[in-house]
Write a protein that holds these residues in place. Structure first.
Motif, PDB file in Angstrom:
ATOM      1  N   LEU A  57       0.811  -1.222   0.000  1.00  0.00           N
ATOM      2  CA  LEU A  57       0.000   0.000   0.000  1.00  0.00           C
ATOM      3  C   LEU A  57       0.843   1.271   0.000  1.00  0.00           C
ATOM      4  N   SER A  58       1.992   1.236   0.658  1.00  0.00           N
ATOM      5  CA  SER A  58       2.843   2.432   0.761  1.00  0.00           C
ATOM      6  C   SER A  58       3.518   2.734  -0.583  1.00  0.00           C
ATOM      7  N   ASN A  59       3.866   4.019  -0.777  1.00  0.00           N
ATOM      8  CA  ASN A  59       4.653   4.337  -1.979  1.00  0.00           C
ATOM      9  C   ASN A  59       6.103   4.654  -1.630  1.00  0.00           C
ATOM     10  N   SER A  60       6.509   4.301  -0.384  1.00  0.00           N
ATOM     11  CA  SER A  60       7.909   4.446  -0.006  1.00  0.00           C
ATOM     12  C   SER A  60       8.719   3.326  -0.660  1.00  0.00           C
ATOM     13  N   ASN A  61       9.825   3.675  -1.269  1.00  0.00           N
ATOM     14  CA  ASN A  61      10.640   2.693  -1.989  1.00  0.00           C
ATOM     15  C   ASN A  61      11.688   2.021  -1.111  1.00  0.00           C
ATOM     16  N   ILE A  62      11.979   2.591   0.046  1.00  0.00           N
ATOM     17  CA  ILE A  62      13.062   2.079   0.901  1.00  0.00           C
ATOM     18  C   ILE A  62      12.550   1.609   2.257  1.00  0.00           C
ATOM     19  N   SER A  63      11.534   2.275   2.782  1.00  0.00           N
ATOM     20  CA  SER A  63      11.059   1.988   4.138  1.00  0.00           C
ATOM     21  C   SER A  63      10.520   0.567   4.264  1.00  0.00           C
TER      22      SER A  63
END
Length: 531
Positions: A57-63
């Motif tokens: 769901l997230s759009n964080s690429n690293i987290s």
């Protein structure tokens, strides 16, 4: 324009980093559950949901999300006060709902106000804590739970601190050294780095298992005991697995204590997540920006699902995210892969995972810690000057000495102090620095003059000698606080007349309300006008 990668290409590129995060996350999930007084599997469930659900769901690429060490004290106290883990799970559901609401009201925007030097200081401090916390595991003395990010949780006990270095195991030290050499070699030699599907961490873990198995088979005194290995529950049947999973008691929603705990978890977890997202974006080599409001929604849904199926509450976690970035992750596929691996291994091969020495995992984390707290980072902020270095160093020291939230709060407070100090100094520019020798002084006000600038302007005006000429130039000023306007008016109308000081006012508006209106419409007055 960069060509977008297919799903298969993205998975292939991020499988090594996903594998590294899985190896790091597994003992952390178990250790945090243990420290929280929760069932061991609840930490792994949170890790799986954090990877699969929040990762999708997230759009964080690293987290990377999972159970957070920063919540252990809250969880432990809450389970004790509520009396049962089933009741606590309802608080987790409430926390998830609150986080969803925070996402919809766009509360994630507060993350934009965290200064870079404070975020970098937090990362460096986490690196130092990782190194110090992993040294006992590297030496074979594992009297501290995995994943604790508070260095002095029980106060500073130097006797205990030195004791942990006196009970080391030679076998664990040997495996740590071999693992570190493998990881360094994989980092230094380009030929090895090209073997994408065989990351250094996996090789180090495999070699660590092999060395310890040889020690045990030969009856060597260097063999590492089970308490220094990964400890994952091994269900022998489907019924055993069901007994390991605890579901929430929905009748407890009428308990006010459950709602208080849920609100507390939501606030702390949201702040930790936003801090980690800012840090993760800094670690991203492509400097992509995460939608923090979407992240809060993803965390809320993740906490809802995790609590419904017996998992701990989660946040975006600095240690996992740092390991992810260090391992070369390029997209959120890495987080999803780590969740898939957690799920598959827990269901199918927990007995193999239980062969992994904690010392070889400590070597992986030691490398992560070094890259977060490397000397080059400290040198970089030192060169930027004291206004950048002092908040950075203060954040490092405060996070190491207290915990993440308190440390970042101290760093923010110091940053704000320097911002206010700088704001007061930049309120105006003098044509003559030495007022005692000046017969004519021009005080050119900056674009914005707030009440914080009143003290410095008052000090300057107080030092103007009699029989001189003063020009207050506000032609490029769009905003002046009422306090400052009144002070200048009093000086021009009272003291200047008494001491025969000639005062000329350029570009001032007739009232404070005019500045309020102009500030909203961004109109600047450039013509001359006397007050």
């Amino acid at each position: 324009m960069r060509k977008s990668k297919t799903l298969v290409e993205g998975i292939k590129e991020n499988f090594p980093s996903g594998l590294v995060v899985f190896l790091v996350a597994l003992p952390l999930c178990l250790g945090i559950a243990l420290a929280s007084g929760a069932p061991p599997l609840s930490g792994v469930i949170a890790g799986i949901v954090g990877g699969l659900v929040v990762g999708f769901l997230s759009n964080s690429n690293i987290s990377v999300s999972g159970p957070a060490a920063g919540l252990t004290a809250i969880v432990l106290t809450a389970i004790t006060d509520l009396g049962a883990f089933e009741l606590f799970l309802c608080a987790g559901i409430i926390a998830g709902l609150i986080q969803l609401i925070l996402g919809f009201i766009r509360a994630g925007s507060i993350s934009s106000y965290f200064p870079n030097n404070v975020i970098e200081g937090m990362l460096a401090a986490i690196g130092i804590i990782i190194i110090i916390k992993q040294i006992p595991h590297a030496l074979g003395f594992d009297n501290d739970f995995e994943g604790n990010e508070v260095l002095f949780a029980k106060g500073i006990n130097f006797g205990y601190f030195f004791e942990r270095f006196g009970a080391f195991q030679p076998g664990a030290i040997l495996i740590t050294i071999v693992s570190l050499l493998i990881l360094i070699a994989w980092d230094k030699f380009p030929a090895l780095k090209k073997i994408k599907l065989l990351p250094g961490a996996l090789v180090a873990v495999a070699v660590g298992i092999a060395i310890n198995e040889i020690f045990q088979a030969s009856g060597s005194s260097l063999a590492i005991g089970t308490k220094h290995l990964v400890s994952l529950p091994v269900p022998k049947s489907l019924d055993d697995f069901k007994n390991l999973v605890i579901l929430p008691d929905f009748n407890s929603f009428t308990n006010p204590k459950v709602w208080i705990v849920g609100a507390t978890i939501a606030i702390v977890a949201s702040i930790e997540t936003l801090l980690c997202i800012e840090a993760s974006d800094r670690l991203d080599s492509q400097r992509r920006i995460t939608d923090t409001n979407l992240e809060l929604k993803a965390q809320g849904i993740g906490n809802l699902i995790s609590s419904f199926i017996g998992g701990l509450p989660m946040t975006s976690v600095v240690v996992r995210s740092s390991a992810n970035a260090t391992a070369g992750a390029t997209s959120k596929s890495s987080s999803i892969i780590h969740g898939v691996l957690l799920l598959l291994c827990v269901l199918s091969i927990p007995f193999i995972l239980n062969l992994i020495p904690l010392s070889t995992l400590a070597a992986v984390l030691l490398m992560v810690g070094y890259k977060l707290a490397k000397p080059a980072t400290f040198k970089h902020f030192w060169k930027l000057g004291k206004y950048q270095f002092i908040p950075f160093a203060a954040t490092v020291a405060a996070v190491v000495a207290t915990d993440l939230l308190k440390g970042v709060g101290i760093g923010l407070a110091i940053s704000i102090f320097y911002i206010l100090q700088g704001n007061m100094k930049r309120a105006y520019y003098l044509s003559k620095e030495n007022l005692n020798d000046a017969d004519e002084i021009t005080i050119k006000l900056s674009e914005e003059v707030s009440f914080l600038n009143k003290a410095s302007i008052k000090k300057t005006v107080r030092n103007i000698k009699p029989n001189s000429k003063v020009i207050f130039d506000a032609r490029t000023t769009s905003y002046i606080a009422n306090d400052v306007l009144e002070m200048i008016q009093d000086f021009a109308n009272i003291r200047a007349k008494e001491e025969d000081i000639s005062v000329q006012l350029l570009g001032f508006k007739t009232s404070y309300r005019d500045y309020e209106n102009d500030q909203e419409s961004h109109i600047q007055i450039t013509h001359r006008r006397a007050m």
